[in-house]
Design an enzyme around this catalytic site. Structure first.
Site, PDB file in Angstrom:
ATOM      1  N   ASN A  32       0.836  -1.204   0.000  1.00  0.00           N
ATOM      2  CA  ASN A  32       0.000   0.000   0.000  1.00  0.00           C
ATOM      3  C   ASN A  32       0.869   1.251   0.000  1.00  0.00           C
ATOM      4  O   ASN A  32       2.053   1.193   0.352  1.00  0.00           O
ATOM      5  CB  ASN A  32      -0.976  -0.003   1.191  1.00  0.00           C
ATOM      6  CG  ASN A  32      -0.428  -0.768   2.375  1.00  0.00           C
ATOM      7  OD1 ASN A  32       0.498  -0.297   3.018  1.00  0.00           O
ATOM      8  ND2 ASN A  32      -0.947  -1.961   2.618  1.00  0.00           N
ATOM      9  N   GLU A  82      -3.221  -1.515   6.362  1.00  0.00           N
ATOM     10  CA  GLU A  82      -1.986  -1.105   7.045  1.00  0.00           C
ATOM     11  C   GLU A  82      -1.945   0.398   7.314  1.00  0.00           C
ATOM     12  O   GLU A  82      -0.876   0.966   7.532  1.00  0.00           O
ATOM     13  CB  GLU A  82      -0.751  -1.532   6.252  1.00  0.00           C
ATOM     14  CG  GLU A  82      -0.477  -3.021   6.247  1.00  0.00           C
ATOM     15  CD  GLU A  82      -0.211  -3.635   7.633  1.00  0.00           C
ATOM     16  OE1 GLU A  82      -0.235  -2.904   8.633  1.00  0.00           O
ATOM     17  OE2 GLU A  82      -0.005  -4.859   7.680  1.00  0.00           O
ATOM     18  N   HIS A 101       4.651   0.681   1.205  1.00  0.00           N
ATOM     19  CA  HIS A 101       4.801  -0.635   1.851  1.00  0.00           C
ATOM     20  C   HIS A 101       4.632  -1.716   0.792  1.00  0.00           C
ATOM     21  O   HIS A 101       3.644  -1.721   0.062  1.00  0.00           O
ATOM     22  CB  HIS A 101       3.747  -0.778   2.958  1.00  0.00           C
ATOM     23  CG  HIS A 101       3.588  -2.177   3.454  1.00  0.00           C
ATOM     24  ND1 HIS A 101       4.661  -2.938   3.871  1.00  0.00           N
ATOM     25  CD2 HIS A 101       2.503  -2.959   3.600  1.00  0.00           C
ATOM     26  CE1 HIS A 101       4.221  -4.124   4.245  1.00  0.00           C
ATOM     27  NE2 HIS A 101       2.915  -4.174   4.085  1.00  0.00           N
ATOM     28  N   HIS A 164       7.040 -10.548   6.849  1.00  0.00           N
ATOM     29  CA  HIS A 164       5.987  -9.749   6.220  1.00  0.00           C
ATOM     30  C   HIS A 164       6.487  -9.020   4.974  1.00  0.00           C
ATOM     31  O   HIS A 164       6.144  -9.416   3.874  1.00  0.00           O
ATOM     32  CB  HIS A 164       5.433  -8.788   7.285  1.00  0.00           C
ATOM     33  CG  HIS A 164       4.278  -7.956   6.825  1.00  0.00           C
ATOM     34  ND1 HIS A 164       3.392  -7.363   7.696  1.00  0.00           N
ATOM     35  CD2 HIS A 164       3.855  -7.592   5.595  1.00  0.00           C
ATOM     36  CE1 HIS A 164       2.476  -6.692   7.017  1.00  0.00           C
ATOM     37  NE2 HIS A 164       2.749  -6.813   5.738  1.00  0.00           N
TER      38      HIS A 164
END
Ligand SMILES: [Zn+2]
Length: 224
Positions: A32, A82, A101, A164
């Site tokens: 994002n 997020e 991100h 992640h």
């Protein structure tokens, strides 16, 4: 219909997302992007990619303006899951104007080893501010992840999120994109170097000198 258009900022996020997609740094709706918008009245506002829309279908109108409570302003879509991470970085770092991100491959490979990317190439010191540290694991989308990310980010421009992905944060979207692309490349170099017998870090004197350049250029020189 919203009273705030922010058309140029919307267009720049869509262009950034298209570039991330074209470079293979995101897939589907993972990752994002957000921007800190100019203050409107006395409220801070942010422009964020929406949750759950595939990047090849995203349009400028889909982007969500949120207020300082992360409540959507005149938008029908839900902001990225997020958003707390983005917001945490903006709160901790007044110098940051954009956050990118990604779940890019090589950064994620390093992130699942729970290792940081040590200072192995000069550009990462000058543009990222030093090694890319790895944040403790926390559930995606939580305030705990935001706190861990902010802590590991420190005064630099990139952080790995354990198990992640990657988060890049910089004064402008152009710079945040540059950092996200650069760190993915550095992660690729690091992973391959480790397979060839081990990466060797830059000498301390080089890291120190280049970090001074980063701090000067970032306007952070007084923080040390
Ligand atoms: Zn993510």
């Amino acid at each position: 219909m919203t009273d705030i258009s922010y058309q140029s900022q919307r267009d720049s996020i869509v262009a950034a997302v298209r570039e991330l997609d074209a470079r293979g740094l995101v897939s589907g709706s993972s990752g994002n992007v957000s921007l800190r918008l100019e203050n409107e009245g006395n409220h801070e506002r942010y422009l964020v990619t929406p949750a759950g829309i595939s990047y090849d279908e995203l349009t400028a109108d889909d982007l969500v303006v949120v207020d300082e409570q992360l409540e959507p302003v005149g938008a029908e879509l839900v902001p990225s899951t997020e958003s707390l991470l983005h917001h945490g970085i903006y709160q901790a770092r007044p110098d940051v104007g954009a956050v990118v991100h990604t779940h890019s491959l090589y950064a994620s490979i390093v992130a699942v080893t729970s290792k940081r990317i040590p200072p192995v190439v000069d550009e990462m010191i000058v543009y990222v501010g030093g090694p890319v540290e790895v944040a403790d694991y926390e559930f995606p989308g939580t305030s705990e992840l935001a706190e861990a990310g902010v802590r590991a980010l420190g005064d630099r421009r990139a952080v790995l999120l354990r198990n992640h992905g990657l988060c890049a944060a910089a004064p402008s979207l152009k710079e945040a994109m540059h950092v996200a692309i650069l760190v993915e490349r550095v992660a690729q170099i690091y992973v391959h170097a480790e397979m060839m017998g081990g990466a060797v870090a830059l000498p301390d004197y080089a890291v120190e000198a280049e970090r001074q350049v980063y701090l000067m250029r970032s306007g952070l020189a007084d923080s040390e």
